[in-house]
Scaffold this active site. Structure first.
Site, PDB file in Angstrom:
ATOM      1  N   CYS A  29       0.867  -1.171   0.000  1.00  0.00           N
ATOM      2  CA  CYS A  29       0.000   0.000   0.000  1.00  0.00           C
ATOM      3  C   CYS A  29       0.907   1.224   0.000  1.00  0.00           C
ATOM      4  O   CYS A  29       2.055   1.157  -0.435  1.00  0.00           O
ATOM      5  CB  CYS A  29      -0.945  -0.006   1.201  1.00  0.00           C
ATOM      6  N   ALA A  30       0.433   2.349   0.506  1.00  0.00           N
ATOM      7  CA  ALA A  30       1.210   3.587   0.445  1.00  0.00           C
ATOM      8  C   ALA A  30       2.464   3.550   1.310  1.00  0.00           C
ATOM      9  O   ALA A  30       3.466   4.181   0.996  1.00  0.00           O
ATOM     10  CB  ALA A  30       0.335   4.772   0.861  1.00  0.00           C
TER      11      ALA A  30
END
Length: 473
Positions: free
Chosen positions: A27-28
Site C-alpha cells: 500500500c502507500a
C-alpha cells in the site's frame, strides 16, 4: 549503507524465506506479505533491517512498514527476486478469508466509507476556508462587511460546502454496491432516489418548514439528505438483490430486467421500511455520540484522547468514520476530530523524544522521520516502529493524547471536516478556532515529549529489551 536489493533479501530471510510467502503486495507505506506460517517469521529481525520502521501481523497479513516512496522500491526488488506479486484487491480477499467475522465486518465498513472520505475532506476544507473568508477582520481587508457580502459569492460557497452532504446517500449507496458485488451505477441511482427533490427535504422537515408524507397514516416518507445508515443498509440489500435477480434472468434480458427490478423493489423497501427504521437508529446513535462528546469538564476528551490510538492498533477505528460523517451531515461540525488529533500529535511527541534522546544512529534515523510523519497525521511509523516497540513511549503518548483531548473538549473545538489531523488539520479550524487548535496540539505533544524524555525511554531500556529479545529467540 545497504542497497534496496540487499534490504529486500534481508526481509525475505527474516520472514522465513520465499517458501514461506504465498504472495506480496503493498500500500502507500507498507509491504503486505501473505505468509504460510507466522511462526517462521522473526519479527525482531525484520524490524532491525535498515529502512524498516516497524512490523506487525494482522488479519492474515504480515505487514512491514517502510514509508512512502521507499516501499515502492523495495517491493520492486522483492518481485524481481521471484516472489509472487498480488493485487491489493486479491490480497484483501485472501486476508478476509483468514480473519475473524468481526475483523471482516470492520474491514467491510472501511471498504465502504474510506473511498468517500476524500470528497468529505475537500468539503471540510472548503468549510474552513469559507469560515476564514467570512470573518469580519478578513472581509475588512477587501472593504466589505458581513452584511454586504455578495449573495452570488455566498451561493458559490454553498455549492462547494453543501453538495457532498446533500447527495451523501448516493455516494454511500454507490460505494456499498461496489463492495457487496452489485453494479455501482445502480447503487448511485438508488441513492439519488433517496434524495429526490420530489420527496420532502429532510432538512426542511427537521426545521418544521415541510411535512413528511404519511403513507397508510403512519409510515413517514421523506428525503434522506445527509443520512448514512439508510443508504448503507439499502446498498447492502440492493447489491444482494441484484445478484440474485441476475442469476435468474436470461442473459438476453439481463440489461433490461435486472436494473428495473432492483431499483423498483429497492426504492419501495428503502422508503417504506429501511429508511424509517434505520433513520431512527441513526438518530439514536447520533444522539448518544453527541451526549458523550458533550460530557462536562472535558471528560469525553480525556477518555477518547487517551484511548484512540489503542483503538487504531486494533484496526477497528474505521467504525468511527460513520460517526464523523453523521456529525458533519447533521451539525456541519465535528468535535471528534479535535480530540483524535491530539492523540495523533502526542504519539509524534513521544517518538520525537525518543529520537532526540537516543544515541543510536539507527533509532534516531527511524524515530525522527516517524515523529514528523505523525505530525502530518500518519502515526503508523511512530507507533509500530518506535513507541510500541519500547512500550513506555506509547503509554506516554496515550497520556499526552488524553491531556490534549481534555483541553479540546473543554474549549469546545469543532472541525469543519474530517480525516486530516495535526498540521494539515489546521485548515479545518480556520473559522476562528485555529489558535486554540494549535494550543491543544502543542500541549499533547509537550506532555508526551516530557514524560517520554523523563520516564519513557533511555538507551539502557533499549539494551535491556534487545538482550531479552536475543535470549527469547
Amino acid at each position: 549503507m545497504s542497497t534496496n536489493r540487499s534490504i529486500a533479501e534481508e526481509i525475505l530471510v527474516a520472514i522465513g524465506g520465499q517458501e514461506n510467502v504465498e504472495s506480496v503486495a503493498h500500500c502507500a507505506t507498507r509491504l503486505r506479505f501473505m505468509v504460510k506460517d507466522i511462526n517462521q517469521v522473526d519479527q525482531a529481525k525484520v524490524e532491525n533491517v535498515e529502512k524498516v520502521k516497524g512490523a506487525f501481523y494482522n488479519a492474515g497479513q504480515f505487514q512491514v512498514i517502510l514509508g512512502t516512496g521507499t516501499v515502492n522500491r523495495i517491493y520492486e526488488e522483492i518481485v524481481q527476486l521471484g516472489l509472487n506479486d498480488s493485487s491489493s484487491s486479491d490480497m484483501k480477499h485472501a486476508a478476509v478469508q483468514k480473519s475473524s467475522r468481526f475483523q471482516q465486518a470492520i474491514r467491510t465498513f472501511g471498504d465502504v466509507f474510506v473511498p468517500i472520505i476524500p470528497v468529505l475532506v475537500a468539503t471540510g476544507l472548503f468549510m474552513g476556508l469559507r469560515g476564514l473568508l467570512l470573518q469580519e477582520e478578513v472581509l475588512a481587508w477587501f472593504g466589505v462587511t458581513p452584511d454586504s457580502v455578495p449573495q452570488n459569492f455566498l451561493l458559490f460557497t454553498q455549492v462547494l460546502t453543501d453538495t457532498a452532504f446533500i447527495f451523501l446517500p448516493a455516494l454511500i449507496a454507490w460505494s456499498t454496491f461496489r463492495v457487496f458485488g452489485g453494479t455501482p451505477i445502480i447503487g448511485m441511482v438508488l441513492g439519488l432516489m433517496l434524495v429526490s427533490p420530489s420527496l420532502p427535504n429532510a432538512y426542511a422537515v427537521a426545521s418544521g418548514d415541510a411535512e413528511a408524507i404519511m403513507l397508510f397514516d403512519w409510515i413517514p416518507v421523506v428525503g434522506y439528505q445527509g443520512s448514512v445508515l439508510p443508504a448503507f443498509i439499502a446498498g447492502i440489500l440492493g447489491a444482494k438483490l441484484e445478484r440474485r435477480i441476475r442469476t435468474r434472468v436470461p442473459e438476453t434480458l439481463d440489461l433490461i430486467i435486472t436494473p428495473f427490478m432492483t431499483l423498483l423493489i429497492m426504492i419501495v423497501v428503502s422508503l417504506l421500511v429501511v429508511g424509517p427504521i434505520f433513520h431512527s437508529v441513526e438518530q439514536v446513535i447520533l444522539d448518544a455520540a453527541t451526549t458523550v462528546l458533550s460530557w462536562p469538564f472535558g471528560i469525553s476528551g480525556l477518555i477518547i484522547g487517551g484511548l484512540n490510538q489503542l483503538i487504531v492498533i486494533t484496526g477497528v477505528h474505521h467504525v468511527f468514520n460513520m460517526l464523523e460523517i453523521q456529525l458533519l451531515a447533521e451539525y456541519k461540525s465535528n468535535p471528534y476530530n479535535a480530540i483524535v488529533t491530539c492523540s495523533v500529535a502526542a504519539q509524534g511527541g513521544a517518538a520525537l523524544a525518543v529520537g532526540l534522546k537516543t544515541k543510536s544512529k539507527k533509532l534516531k534515523a527511524l524515530a525522527l522521520p516517524s515523529s514528523f510523519s505523525a505530525f502530518l497525521g500518519i502515526t503508523e511509523p511512530a507507533i509500530f516502529g518506535v513507541n510500541l516497540r519500547y512500550g513506555k513511549p506509547f503509554v506516554m503518548g496515550l497520556i499526552g493524547g488524553a491531556a490534549g483531548g481534555f483541553l479540546a473538549s473543554l474549549f469546545g473545538l469543532k472541525a469543519t471536516g474530517m480525516a486530516v489531523t495535526v498540521i494539515p488539520g489546521t485548515l479545518l479550524y480556520l473559522n476562528g478556532q485555529v489558535l486554540l487548535y494549535l494550543l491543544v496540539n502543542i500541549v499533547a505533544i509537550a506532555v508526551a515529549f516530557v514524560l517520554t524524555w523523563m520516564f519513557g525511554y533511555s538507551d539502557q531500556m533499549k539494551k535491556e529489551l534487545e538482550t531479552e529479545t536475543k535470549m527469547s529467540a
